[in-house]
Design an enzyme around this catalytic site. Structure first.
Site: not given
Ligand code: URA
Length: 257
Positions: A122
Site C-alpha cells: 500500500d
Molecule cells: N498488507 C497490507 O495491509 N498492506 C500492505 O502493503 C501489504 C500487506
C-alpha cells in the site's frame, strides 16, 4: 565428452563457454576453485551432475546449480531489493503523477530493462519490495501456492492479548475468504499500542491491515521486513540494492526454479 553424447544439446554446446569460466564469471570462485568444485561433484547443469572438466555450456539456456543452489549465469537477469518509502505507489507508472517505484528505476527502464515488482505494498506501507525482470520468478514469489513467507512489523492500536494471538494462529475468516497466518508474535507493548510481527504467505489487498482490524487492532504503521530469506535489514527508505548470489539462489530454490 561431446555435446551430442548429452541429453540437452541446446545447453551442452560445443561452441558454448567452458563451465568453469561461466562459474567464475558468476562469482562462484576463481577458475581453479570452480574446477575443484566440478571434481568434487558439486556442480549440476540442467539437473545433471557434471564431474568432467572442460564441458561447454550455453549460458543463455543452462540452469546451473552449486551444492543444489541455483547460480545466475545470464548477466541480463536482474534482482533488486527496494525499501519503498511511505507515501510512494508500488507501480511502475502513476497516472496521477504521484511518486512511484518507477521513478526510482527510471534509468533502468529507459535503458530497456523490463522490471516486474513482486507484489504490491500500500502507499502507506513502507518496506521491502523486490523487483526483477524474471517474470516467472515474480509470479511464483507472489502466488500463495509456493508459500513464500512475507514478514511484516505492524504498530497497532491497543494491547494485543495472548488470546487474540491464539485466535489468529487458528486462522481468520475475512469477507473474501480465510487467511492462514504462519506466525504472529507481539514484539513490544506500550501504553495503548503494540508492535506485532506477522508472517503470511499470501498478498491479498490490504491483507495485514484488514486482519488486524478484524481482531480489533487497527494498524497505525506497517513495514514489510522480509520476503523469503531476503531481509530489509538496515536499508534506508528510497534506496535500492542488487541482491547477492546467495539471496538470489535462495529465492529460486524456494519456488522450485
Ligand atoms: N498488507 C497490507 O495491509 N498492506 C500492505 O502493503 C501489504 C500487506
Amino acid at each position: 565428452m561431446t555435446g551430442a553424447a548429452l541429453p540437452d544439446t541446446a545447453t551442452f554446446s560445443e561452441d558454448g563457454v567452458r563451465l568453469q569460466k561461466v562459474l567464475a564469471r558468476a562469482g562462484v570462485g576463481s577458475r581453479r576453485v570452480c574446477e575443484q568444485m566440478i571434481d568434487q561433484g558439486r556442480i549440476e547443469v540442467n539437473g545433471q551432475r557434471v564431474k568432467v572438466q572442460g564441458m561447454r555450456i550455453d549460458p543463455a539456456t543452462a540452469v546451473v546449480k552449486v551444492d543444489g543452489m541455483r547460480v545466475m549465469i545470464t548477466e541480463d537477469l536482474v534482482h533488486l531489493a527496494l525499501n519503498k518509502p511511505r507515501g510512494w505507489q508500488s507501480t511502475m507508472q502513476d497516472e496521477m503523477n504521484r511518486p512511484c517505484v518507477g521513478d526510482l528505476v527510471a534509468e533502468r527502464i529507459a535503458a530497456g530493462q523490463r522490471l516486474f515488482h513482486v507484489g504490491r505494498l500500500d502507499a502507506e506501507t513502507e518496506g521491502l519490495l523486490l523487483l526483477t525482470n524474471d517474470g516467472e520468478l515474480a509470479h511464483r514469489l507472489m502466488h500463495p501456492s509456493y508459500k513464500v513467507r512475507k514478514t511484516y512489523l505492524a504498530n497497532v492500536e491497543g494491547m494485543m492479548s495472548r488470546a487474540t494471538e491464539r485466535e489468529m494462529r487458528a486462522g481468520v475468516e475475512l469477507e473474501d475468504g480465510p487467511v492462514e497466518i504462519d506466525e504472529i508474535t507481539t514484539v513490544d507493548m506500550n501504553e495503548g499500542s503494540s508492535l506485532v510481527k506477522i508472517v503470511l504467505h499470501e498478498g491479498r489487498k490490504h491483507i495485514v491491515r484488514r486482519l488486524l482490524e478484524h481482531v480489533g487492532h487497527p494498524v497505525t504503521e506497517l513495514v514489510r521486513t522480509q520476503i523469503g530469506t531476503v531481509q530489509l535489514g538496515e536499508q534506508r527508505p528510497g534506496t535500492m540494492r542488487v541482491l547477492n548470489r546467495q539471496e538470489v539462489g535462495n529465492l529460486y530454490k524456494e519456488v522450485g526454479l
